[in-house]
Design an enzyme around this catalytic site. Structure first.
Site: not given
Ligand code: 5GP
Ligand code: ZN
Length: 141
Positions: A87, A100
């Site tokens: 994303n 990521h």
């Molecule tokens: P995005 O929404 O930016 O594509 O994905 C971010 C992801 O990071 C989310 O799925 C969320 O659950 C994960 N995430 C956010 N904070 C943390 C954290 O402190 N540790 C881990 N392992 N995952 C996290």
């Protein structure tokens, strides 16, 4: 980068369920598992989103994806598919601004993950399609 949660995870300042690490990437379980084994692969270099990758970083990160994907598949042979998702920017559901790649193993049509392309209502005429392709093509460097 200061105040970046994923930089802190990479630096072990915040704990994570690590899956893989080398000099270029760090892979760990997403804290909210969309499905069992939902994994994030992050470049150790802080880049905000895909627009900041150079060719070398992209090669380094994406070269690691297949072996991590195969590891998830071997660990959970009952899985029957894998979505790879990245994303970029808030509108596209990015919530952590250290780039990521999500690896989301799929177990059934009813698991807690879906991608919805809608009804493809933005259809274009062939001429418009050509103009769109040309416009992007001009910008590929
Ligand atoms: P995005 O929404 O930016 O594509 O994905 C971010 C992801 O990071 C989310 O799925 C969320 O659950 C994960 N995430 C956010 N904070 C943390 C954290 O402190 N540790 C881990 N392992 N995952 C996290
Ligand atoms: Zn970061």
């Amino acid at each position: 980068m200061e105040n970046c949660i994923f930089c802190k995870i990479i630096d072990q300042e915040i704990p994570s369920y690590k899956i893989y690490e080398d000099e270029k990437v760090y892979a760990f379980l997403d804290i909210s598992q969309a499905t069992k084994g939902h994994t994030l692969v992050v470049p150790k270099q802080h880049v905000t989103d895909i627009f900041e990758y150079d060719d070398t970083l992209a090669a380094d990160v994406f070269a690691r994806i297949p072996k991590i994907a195969r590891a998830i598949e071997k660990a959970f042979p009952e899985m029957d598919g894998l979505n790879i998702l990245n994303n970029n920017k808030e509108l596209a559901y990015q919530s952590v601004f250290h780039s990521h790649i999500h690896l989301v193993p799929r177990y059934s049509k009813n698991d807690d993950f879906s991608i919805h392309f809608g009804n493809h209502t933005d259809q274009q005429t062939p001429e418009e399609m050509q103009a769109i392709a040309d416009k992007i093509k001009e910008q590929v460097k």
